[in-house]
Write an enzyme that holds these catalytic residues in place. Structure first.
Site, short mmCIF file in Angstrom:
data_model
loop_
_atom_site.label_atom_id
_atom_site.label_comp_id
_atom_site.label_asym_id
_atom_site.label_seq_id
_atom_site.Cartn_x
_atom_site.Cartn_y
_atom_site.Cartn_z
N VAL A 113 1.06 -1.16 -0.09
CA VAL A 113 -0.19 -0.03 0.04
C VAL A 113 0.89 1.20 0.14
CG1 VAL A 113 -2.00 1.19 1.11
CG2 VAL A 113 -1.88 -1.33 1.27
N PRO A 115 -41.80 15.49 -16.72
CA PRO A 115 -42.85 15.84 -15.53
C PRO A 115 -42.08 15.61 -14.07
CG PRO A 115 -42.72 13.61 -16.66
CD PRO A 115 -41.82 14.43 -17.16
N ASP A 170 -39.88 27.67 -14.06
CA ASP A 170 -41.24 27.52 -13.59
C ASP A 170 -41.29 26.76 -12.15
OD1 ASP A 170 -42.35 28.88 -15.42
OD2 ASP A 170 -43.39 27.48 -16.53
N LYS A 199 -42.54 32.67 -8.79
CA LYS A 199 -42.46 33.80 -7.65
C LYS A 199 -41.28 34.27 -7.57
CE LYS A 199 -45.50 31.84 -4.48
NZ LYS A 199 -45.42 31.09 -3.32
N GLY A 209 -41.99 22.77 -16.96
CA GLY A 209 -42.26 21.39 -16.87
C GLY A 209 -42.92 20.89 -17.75
N GLY A 210 -42.74 19.56 -17.95
CA GLY A 210 -43.27 18.71 -19.05
C GLY A 210 -42.74 19.18 -20.46
N THR A 250 -44.35 15.03 -21.71
CA THR A 250 -45.59 15.67 -21.00
C THR A 250 -46.07 15.06 -19.95
OG1 THR A 250 -47.55 17.13 -21.64
CG2 THR A 250 -47.27 15.06 -22.67
N MET A 278 -54.07 20.30 -14.85
CA MET A 278 -54.56 21.42 -13.86
C MET A 278 -56.07 21.23 -13.27
SD MET A 278 -53.15 24.55 -16.18
CE MET A 278 -53.67 23.87 -17.70
N1 SAH Z 1 -46.36 22.01 -19.89
C1 SAH Z 1 -46.67 20.97 -18.81
C2 SAH Z 1 -48.09 21.28 -18.21
C3 SAH Z 1 -48.34 22.29 -17.30
S1 SAH Z 1 -49.99 22.67 -16.98
C4 SAH Z 1 -46.65 19.36 -19.49
O1 SAH Z 1 -46.53 19.14 -20.57
O2 SAH Z 1 -46.74 18.56 -18.56
C5 SAH Z 1 -49.36 22.08 -15.42
C6 SAH Z 1 -50.24 20.96 -15.24
O3 SAH Z 1 -49.43 19.79 -15.36
C7 SAH Z 1 -50.31 20.50 -13.64
O4 SAH Z 1 -51.47 21.16 -12.83
C8 SAH Z 1 -50.59 19.06 -13.63
O5 SAH Z 1 -51.91 18.67 -13.94
C9 SAH Z 1 -49.85 18.49 -14.81
N2 SAH Z 1 -48.70 18.03 -14.40
C10 SAH Z 1 -47.25 18.52 -14.44
N3 SAH Z 1 -46.34 17.73 -14.04
C11 SAH Z 1 -47.05 16.65 -13.05
C12 SAH Z 1 -46.65 15.49 -12.47
N4 SAH Z 1 -45.38 15.41 -12.08
N5 SAH Z 1 -47.43 14.87 -11.94
C13 SAH Z 1 -48.77 14.84 -12.22
N6 SAH Z 1 -49.15 16.13 -12.96
C14 SAH Z 1 -48.17 16.98 -13.50
#
Ligand code: SAH
Length: 460
Positions: free
Chosen positions: A16, A219, A242, A264, A295-296, A325, A377
């Site tokens: 070592v 997601p 977001d 925010k 998101g998504g 999505t 939503m």
């Molecule tokens: N552009 C996003 C949607 C935005 S609207 C997409 O394509 O997914 C936001 C909504 O997306 C939320 O209110 C919810 O209904 C849904 N959402 C986003 N991420 C989610 C998750 N991990 N699990 C469940 N619902 C989700």
């Protein structure tokens, strides 16, 4: 730690110790080995590279004038004593294989000098570090160090010719171009000429225009990002994100990028869409590469289109990267195929957002047979959606699933009939984001659920 020409002590003369002495010599240290005997390879090392050898057991005065100590005597009591003595003198000490006695660790390294990668598990699993090193070794060309030397050679020139705020982008461009291939294959003269030319062009261009990457962050599960999303996430200067972007995804953006939360900002003030549009425009005009992370998918209920319109009007370059999505992500992770030859030939994505407290939906189109409905939503409007569908003729026994925190470790799937779902989730302490899936396909979840132990069933 710069060890060049500095005095380091290694206590022990076994296998070592041999490896450690070798590493220290490579780092240019002046090494003293204290040990009753030496291995053959240590003797060879001594003949070839030279270090001071004291053929006796360790004694405390050995520590004088050292800057670093390695205890590899193979005797726990002595190792412990060395550790205590060193720590009392604030002298960095490493005791081989005894993390609790160390004040520093020796990571597994990938040496592409001057580029160096260190991997450590903090003493928890050295083998894991070594496995990872093996993988990285095979991934990073052996000549990679040349790239670092190449960049080092041009650094002063680039510094002189380009202002601070443009240098990073310049180097990113160079190091991701075919110039690197020239360097790695030893065609340095060609590489030099190409760099000079690129630098000349860059210096002549008065200002850099920024650009905007509208990227779908998926997601939640970071594994669902696309390669392109990841690449842009790591090169953007500013990230405007977001509320829905998961922490795990956000963690993959460049560490030193500025992050702006659009959900925010300062205090409790929510940025309006107009303000976000203006923010993106201003940042890009200032020459920044802006990552607009959503998101998504940005084009599905993401208002991505509106943001791009402003940029297009102002002539700011942009690109769009699709994301998984919520409908696909939640469906996949809940084991609910959105279409199925026996149950659904159509799938409709619906916004369940309430306008002035009510839903304005085209109900008759929603209650078509063999159709899956996905409501985004829809948490606040869940009751209104279920009632509305039944009032317009959908069977009260139609299966429905509310997917909570889809694709994330805390995902839960709440299943019930259309009639029962609102009551069923009343007591479940459901938190957004949630996605509602309505249709016969929901039944398939019973056999196809695979992610986590999450399905909670109501009466169906
Ligand atoms: N552009 C996003 C949607 C935005 S609207 C997409 O394509 O997914 C936001 C909504 O997306 C939320 O209110 C919810 O209904 C849904 N959402 C986003 N991420 C989610 C998750 N991990 N699990 C469940 N619902 C989700």
């Amino acid at each position: 730690m710069n060890l060049r020409g500095r005095h380091c002590l290694v206590a022990g003369g076994g296998e070592v110790a041999t490896r450690k002495v070798d590493l220290l010599l490579q780092a240019g240290a002046r090494v003293t080995v204290v040990a009753p005997s030496l291995t053959e390879s240590l003797q060879t090392l001594r003949d070839e590279q030279g270090f001071t050898y004291c053929p006796r057991p360790f004694a405390p005065p050995d520590l004088d004038d050292c800057v670093l100590v390695i205890a590899a005597t193979g005797e726990e009591a002595i190792n412990r004593e060395i550790s205590t003595l060193c720590q009392a003198r604030s002298l960095p000490v490493n005791v081989v294989d005894q993390a609790e006695l160390c004040s520093f660790i020796m990571p597994a390294i990938i040496d592409r000098s001057p580029l160096m990668i260190a991997i450590s598990s903090g003493g928890a699993a050295p083998v894991l570090s070594r496995l990872l090193r093996g993988r990285l070794e095979s991934l990073i060309p052996a000549t990679y160090g040349r790239l670092a030397r190449f960049a080092a050679r041009f650094r002063p020139t680039v510094k002189q010719r380009l202002p601070f705020e443009r240098r990073r982008a310049f180097w990113e461009q160079i190091l991701q171009s075919s110039i690197t291939e020239l360097v790695l294959t030893g065609r340095e003269a060609e590489a030099d000429a190409r760099l000079e030319e690129t630098l000349r062009q860059a210096a002549e261009r008065p200002t850099m225009t920024g650009e905007v990457y509208l990227v779908g962050g998926g997601p939640g599960d970071p594994d669902l990002l696309t390669f392109r999303a990841l690449r842009l996430m790591q090169q953007a200067d500013v990230v405007v994100y977001d509320r829905l972007v998961s922490q795990a995804v956000l963690d993959l953006t460049r560490r030193d990028a500025q992050r702006i939360y659009a959900g925010k900002a300062r205090g409790d003030h929510t940025l309006s869409q107009t303000e976000i549009n203006r923010l993106l425009l201003e940042l890009a005009r200032a020459g920044q590469r802006v990552l607009r992370l959503k998101g998504g998918d940005p084009f599905i209920f993401g208002r991505g289109g509106e943001e791009l319109e402003t940029l297009a009007q102002a002539g700011i370059p942009f690109q769009v990267v699709p994301g998984v999505t919520a409908a696909s992500g939640c469906a996949a992770y809940a084991g609910i195929p959105l279409t199925h030859r026996d149950y659904a030939h159509t799938c409709v994505f619906v916004s369940g957002h309430l306008h002035d407290g009510s839903l304005s939906l085209n109900w008759p189109s929603l209650i078509q047979p063999r159709q899956t409905l996905v409501f985004y939503m829809g948490l606040n409007s869940l009751e209104a959606i279920c009632t509305g569908l039944m009032e317009h003729g959908m069977a009260a026994t139609m299966p429905a699933a509310l997917v909570e925190h889809g694709t994330l470790p805390e995902q839960r799937v709440h299943k019930a009939t259309l009639a029962d779902l609102p009551r069923h989730i009343e007591t479940a302490n459901v938190q957004p984001p949630c996605l509602l899936i309505v249709g016969e396909v929901v039944k398939l979840n019973r056999d196809l659920a695979w992610f986590g132990q999450t399905a909670t069933g109501g009466t169906m």
